[in-house]
Scaffold this motif. Structure first.
Motif, PDB file in Angstrom:
ATOM      1  N   LEU A  45       0.822  -1.209   0.000  1.00  0.00           N
ATOM      2  CA  LEU A  45       0.000   0.000   0.000  1.00  0.00           C
ATOM      3  C   LEU A  45       0.859   1.263   0.000  1.00  0.00           C
ATOM      4  O   LEU A  45       0.492   2.272  -0.623  1.00  0.00           O
ATOM      5  CB  LEU A  45      -0.939  -0.004   1.201  1.00  0.00           C
ATOM      6  N   GLU A  46       1.986   1.232   0.708  1.00  0.00           N
ATOM      7  CA  GLU A  46       2.897   2.380   0.694  1.00  0.00           C
ATOM      8  C   GLU A  46       3.421   2.623  -0.720  1.00  0.00           C
ATOM      9  O   GLU A  46       3.560   3.775  -1.154  1.00  0.00           O
ATOM     10  CB  GLU A  46       4.061   2.134   1.654  1.00  0.00           C
ATOM     11  N   GLU A  47       3.684   1.529  -1.450  1.00  0.00           N
ATOM     12  CA  GLU A  47       4.157   1.665  -2.830  1.00  0.00           C
ATOM     13  C   GLU A  47       3.066   2.257  -3.713  1.00  0.00           C
ATOM     14  O   GLU A  47       3.327   3.152  -4.530  1.00  0.00           O
ATOM     15  CB  GLU A  47       4.591   0.297  -3.362  1.00  0.00           C
ATOM     16  N   VAL A  48       1.833   1.764  -3.548  1.00  0.00           N
ATOM     17  CA  VAL A  48       0.708   2.307  -4.323  1.00  0.00           C
ATOM     18  C   VAL A  48       0.506   3.777  -3.983  1.00  0.00           C
ATOM     19  O   VAL A  48       0.291   4.615  -4.873  1.00  0.00           O
ATOM     20  CB  VAL A  48      -0.578   1.512  -4.035  1.00  0.00           C
ATOM     21  N   LYS A  49       0.595   4.110  -2.710  1.00  0.00           N
ATOM     22  CA  LYS A  49       0.397   5.501  -2.285  1.00  0.00           C
ATOM     23  C   LYS A  49       1.404   6.432  -2.949  1.00  0.00           C
ATOM     24  O   LYS A  49       1.048   7.520  -3.425  1.00  0.00           O
ATOM     25  CB  LYS A  49       0.520   5.590  -0.766  1.00  0.00           C
ATOM     26  N   ALA A  50       2.667   6.005  -3.008  1.00  0.00           N
ATOM     27  CA  ALA A  50       3.696   6.838  -3.626  1.00  0.00           C
ATOM     28  C   ALA A  50       3.430   7.024  -5.121  1.00  0.00           C
ATOM     29  O   ALA A  50       3.617   8.119  -5.669  1.00  0.00           O
ATOM     30  CB  ALA A  50       5.070   6.195  -3.407  1.00  0.00           C
ATOM     31  N   ILE A  51       2.964   5.953  -5.775  1.00  0.00           N
ATOM     32  CA  ILE A  51       2.707   6.026  -7.215  1.00  0.00           C
ATOM     33  C   ILE A  51       1.549   6.964  -7.523  1.00  0.00           C
ATOM     34  O   ILE A  51       1.648   7.849  -8.381  1.00  0.00           O
ATOM     35  CB  ILE A  51       2.419   4.625  -7.779  1.00  0.00           C
ATOM     36  N   VAL A  52       0.427   6.780  -6.827  1.00  0.00           N
ATOM     37  CA  VAL A  52      -0.754   7.597  -7.137  1.00  0.00           C
ATOM     38  C   VAL A  52      -0.580   9.028  -6.655  1.00  0.00           C
ATOM     39  O   VAL A  52      -1.155   9.957  -7.236  1.00  0.00           O
ATOM     40  CB  VAL A  52      -2.036   6.967  -6.544  1.00  0.00           C
ATOM     41  N   ALA A  53       0.214   9.235  -5.591  1.00  0.00           N
ATOM     42  CA  ALA A  53       0.460  10.597  -5.125  1.00  0.00           C
ATOM     43  C   ALA A  53       1.203  11.394  -6.192  1.00  0.00           C
ATOM     44  O   ALA A  53       0.975  12.600  -6.362  1.00  0.00           O
ATOM     45  CB  ALA A  53       1.256  10.573  -3.828  1.00  0.00           C
ATOM     46  N   ALA A  54       2.090  10.716  -6.932  1.00  0.00           N
ATOM     47  CA  ALA A  54       2.847  11.392  -7.986  1.00  0.00           C
ATOM     48  C   ALA A  54       1.956  11.859  -9.127  1.00  0.00           C
ATOM     49  O   ALA A  54       2.325  12.764  -9.880  1.00  0.00           O
ATOM     50  CB  ALA A  54       3.934  10.455  -8.518  1.00  0.00           C
ATOM     51  N   THR A  55       0.784  11.260  -9.260  1.00  0.00           N
ATOM     52  CA  THR A  55      -0.144  11.665 -10.316  1.00  0.00           C
ATOM     53  C   THR A  55      -1.066  12.799  -9.872  1.00  0.00           C
ATOM     54  O   THR A  55      -1.847  13.311 -10.659  1.00  0.00           O
ATOM     55  CB  THR A  55      -1.027  10.485 -10.750  1.00  0.00           C
TER      56      THR A  55
END
Length: 335
Positions: free
Chosen positions: A41-51
């Motif tokens: 989830l931390e990885e997903v959070k970082a990815i979607v936050a960048a968008t």
């Protein structure tokens, strides 16, 4: 409004982000079960936050398979719904345990976001008794919670709502009789009256029903027993074979996707396309018979773009039987 959809699977955590209904990102985190849901989830959070998808109003929807009986509608994720979710584990312990672990981690990783649980089986809670019941002793069925479900309920529901809305625009107010065909890795066909499912091809588990990319679909139970006992695979080995090494891939002799089978050269796919389309034809005929006719046919799912192939194989036969209205636009794709 921004929405993040999370779909946990056996080997990966898929995600997709939407802004005002338009997809802005999607992907998958592999191996999230061994590395733990919080890391994934931390990885997903970082990815979607960048968008730019994440803000205080972002809504998160967690996809679940089993859970419709306890949650007939989407429910907000909190400590109360987590406690209720544990009751569902008796139907399918492993998938639900994984979902609980993911939901618990989500509350820590996204503490400011409003999260919801949505289940594929919810749409099929009100299947008629004649459809959902197996011919087993009532006491046994109740004790083991044995009944038929559908496993693409979110797509069938959205497609049915879309078809009903389109018919109302045409001035047709009567609840339509819909043949809903979901083209996915595990294809599924449902008969829907208005917004209520009447029949569905799946069963107590997604194994029953139409053959999928890797699962065999409907099969004589003695075959499973023979694989477990006479062949010596045992229960777990037989289950692995029927759910992971059979279906369309088993027929072709290598891993294939549904769209490959429907669109690929016959020399490469053998009889797999014929088997699939024939089973879909039988299921469609049964669905139309249960409805007493059909007003519209709607396709959905990951491989909805393959709908013309399925429509060309199935709908003329239904027309010949006099159960399908013959007019332009008799079927449509819901994407």
């Amino acid at each position: 409004m921004n929405t993040l959809v999370l779909i946990p699977g056996r080997k990966s955590l898929r995600y997709a982000g939407f802004t005002a209904g338009q997809e802005t990102c999607k992907g998958a985190v592999h191996g999230f079960h061994w590395q733990g849901p919080q890391v994934a989830l931390e990885e997903v959070k970082a990815i979607v936050a960048a968008t730019g998808l994440l803000d205080d109003s972002t809504r998160i929807v967690v996809h679940g398979l089993f859970g419709g009986e306890e949650f007939p509608r989407p429910v907000r994720l909190d400590e109360s719904s987590l406690a209720r979710l544990t009751k569902v584990a008796r139907h399918s312990p492993l998938p639900v345990v994984r979902l609980i672990e993911l939901a618990q981690a989500l509350l820590h990783v996204f503490p400011r976001s409003l999260a919801w649980l949505a289940f594929e089986t919810s749409f099929f809670v009100d299947l008629p008794v004649r459809e959902c019941r197996y011919a087993l002793a009532t006491e046994l069925s109740d004790k083991l919670a044995l009944r038929r479900w559908g496993y693409h309920g979110l797509l069938h529901e959205a497609a049915s709502r879309h078809a009903g809305r389109n018919r109302r625009k045409q001035g047709l107010t009567k609840a339509p009789r819909l043949l809903s065909i979901c083209l996915d890795a595990q294809p599924e066909i449902a008969a829907v009256q208005g917004m209520r499912p009447i029949t569905v091809t799946s069963g107590a588990t997604p194994l029953e029903g139409l053959p999928g990319e890797s699962n065999c679909g409907e099969i004589d139970p003695t075959v499973a027993l023979a694989l477990a006992n006479e062949v010596g695979l045992g229960p777990e080995g037989a289950n692995a074979l029927l759910t992971g090494e059979s279906g369309l891939s088993g027929l072709v002799g290598r891993r294939v996707r549904l769209d490959e089978v429907l669109l690929g050269p016959r020399r490469e796919i053998g009889h797999a396309r014929d088997v699939l389309l024939y089973r879909m034809l039988l299921a469609s005929g049964a669905a139309v018979a249960a409805l007493g006719g059909v007003d519209a046919v709607i396709f959905s799912g990951r491989y909805a773009s393959c709908a013309p192939v399925v429509a060309d194989a199935i709908l003329p036969r239904l027309e010949q039987a006099g159960v399908l209205p013959s007019h332009p636009g008799q079927w449509e794709i819901f994407a």
